[in-house]
Design a protein around this motif. Structure first.
Motif, short mmCIF file in Angstrom:
data_model
loop_
_atom_site.label_atom_id
_atom_site.label_comp_id
_atom_site.label_asym_id
_atom_site.label_seq_id
_atom_site.Cartn_x
_atom_site.Cartn_y
_atom_site.Cartn_z
N ARG A 177 0.83 -1.21 0.00
CA ARG A 177 0.00 0.00 0.00
C ARG A 177 0.86 1.26 0.00
O ARG A 177 0.60 2.20 -0.75
N ASP A 178 1.90 1.28 0.82
CA ASP A 178 2.76 2.45 0.89
C ASP A 178 3.60 2.62 -0.37
O ASP A 178 3.90 3.74 -0.77
N ALA A 179 3.97 1.52 -1.01
CA ALA A 179 4.70 1.60 -2.27
C ALA A 179 3.83 2.27 -3.33
O ALA A 179 4.31 3.10 -4.11
N ARG A 180 2.54 1.93 -3.36
CA ARG A 180 1.61 2.57 -4.30
C ARG A 180 1.46 4.05 -3.98
O ARG A 180 1.42 4.90 -4.87
N ARG A 181 1.37 4.38 -2.71
CA ARG A 181 1.26 5.80 -2.31
C ARG A 181 2.51 6.57 -2.71
O ARG A 181 2.42 7.69 -3.20
N LEU A 182 3.67 6.00 -2.47
CA LEU A 182 4.91 6.67 -2.80
C LEU A 182 5.01 6.86 -4.32
O LEU A 182 5.47 7.90 -4.79
N GLN A 183 4.55 5.90 -5.07
CA GLN A 183 4.55 6.03 -6.52
C GLN A 183 3.67 7.19 -6.96
O GLN A 183 4.03 7.97 -7.84
N ARG A 184 2.53 7.37 -6.32
CA ARG A 184 1.66 8.51 -6.63
C ARG A 184 2.30 9.83 -6.24
O ARG A 184 2.19 10.82 -6.96
N VAL A 185 2.99 9.85 -5.11
CA VAL A 185 3.72 11.06 -4.69
C VAL A 185 4.78 11.41 -5.74
O VAL A 185 4.92 12.57 -6.14
N ILE A 186 5.49 10.41 -6.21
CA ILE A 186 6.54 10.64 -7.21
C ILE A 186 5.93 11.13 -8.52
O ILE A 186 6.48 12.02 -9.17
N GLN A 187 4.77 10.58 -8.90
CA GLN A 187 4.09 11.07 -10.11
C GLN A 187 3.72 12.54 -9.96
O GLN A 187 3.92 13.33 -10.88
N ASP A 188 3.17 12.90 -8.81
CA ASP A 188 2.81 14.30 -8.56
C ASP A 188 4.05 15.20 -8.62
O ASP A 188 4.02 16.26 -9.24
N LEU A 189 5.11 14.77 -7.98
CA LEU A 189 6.34 15.56 -7.97
C LEU A 189 6.92 15.70 -9.37
O LEU A 189 7.43 16.76 -9.73
N SER A 190 6.80 14.67 -10.17
CA SER A 190 7.29 14.70 -11.54
C SER A 190 6.60 15.81 -12.33
O SER A 190 7.25 16.55 -13.07
N ILE A 191 5.32 15.94 -12.14
CA ILE A 191 4.55 16.98 -12.83
C ILE A 191 4.94 18.36 -12.30
O ILE A 191 5.13 19.30 -13.07
N ILE A 192 5.07 18.48 -10.99
CA ILE A 192 5.33 19.78 -10.36
C ILE A 192 6.73 20.30 -10.65
O ILE A 192 6.91 21.47 -11.00
N VAL A 193 7.75 19.45 -10.52
CA VAL A 193 9.13 19.93 -10.65
C VAL A 193 9.73 19.65 -12.03
O VAL A 193 10.82 20.12 -12.32
N GLY A 194 9.02 18.91 -12.86
CA GLY A 194 9.49 18.68 -14.22
C GLY A 194 10.62 17.68 -14.34
O GLY A 194 11.37 17.71 -15.31
N MET A 195 10.74 16.80 -13.37
CA MET A 195 11.76 15.75 -13.43
C MET A 195 11.09 14.42 -13.75
O MET A 195 9.92 14.21 -13.45
N ASP A 196 11.84 13.52 -14.36
CA ASP A 196 11.37 12.17 -14.64
C ASP A 196 11.23 11.41 -13.33
O ASP A 196 11.95 11.69 -12.37
N HIS A 197 10.31 10.44 -13.28
CA HIS A 197 10.12 9.69 -12.03
C HIS A 197 11.37 8.93 -11.61
O HIS A 197 11.63 8.77 -10.43
N GLU A 198 12.17 8.49 -12.56
CA GLU A 198 13.41 7.79 -12.22
C GLU A 198 14.42 8.76 -11.58
O GLU A 198 15.16 8.38 -10.67
N GLU A 199 14.45 10.00 -12.05
CA GLU A 199 15.34 11.01 -11.45
C GLU A 199 14.94 11.29 -10.01
O GLU A 199 15.79 11.41 -9.13
N ILE A 200 13.65 11.38 -9.78
CA ILE A 200 13.15 11.62 -8.42
C ILE A 200 13.46 10.42 -7.54
O ILE A 200 13.89 10.57 -6.40
N PHE A 201 13.28 9.23 -8.07
CA PHE A 201 13.61 8.01 -7.33
C PHE A 201 15.09 8.01 -6.94
O PHE A 201 15.44 7.73 -5.78
N ASP A 202 15.97 8.33 -7.88
CA ASP A 202 17.41 8.37 -7.59
C ASP A 202 17.72 9.40 -6.50
O ASP A 202 18.52 9.13 -5.60
N PHE A 203 17.08 10.56 -6.56
CA PHE A 203 17.27 11.58 -5.53
C PHE A 203 16.80 11.05 -4.18
O PHE A 203 17.48 11.21 -3.17
#
Length: 81
Positions: free
Chosen positions: A20-46
């Motif tokens: 459940r938390d992995a799915r939530r974190l994935q949604r957070v990363i999707q939101d951040l990707s849209i907001i900051v303009g980074m790819d989800h893999e870049e956000i994951f690496d950060f």
């Protein structure tokens, strides 16, 4: 049991989360990707190396919105919350 995507599985294993938390974190990363303009893999690496403190706070208060805001501010290099 929830069928996780490959990316969610990577999140689950990297951050020791529940399904459940992995799915939530994935949604957070999707939101951040849209907001900051980074790819989800870049956000994951950060996140792998730069959010230990934020993850500890999340474990205590389980407030995903505050977690997203903290990460967003770090990604935009804003002052910490």
């Amino acid at each position: 049991m929830i069928q996780l995507t490959e990316f969610e599985q990577k999140l689950l294993e990297t951050f020791s989360l529940s399904d459940r938390d992995a799915r939530r974190l994935q949604r957070v990363i999707q939101d951040l990707s849209i907001i900051v303009g980074m790819d989800h893999e870049e956000i994951f690496d950060f996140m792998r190396f730069g959010v230990d403190h934020e993850l500890e706070i999340l474990k205590q208060d389980y407030n995903w919105e505050h977690f997203r805001i903290r990460i967003q501010k770090k990604l935009k290099k804003s002052p910490p919350v």
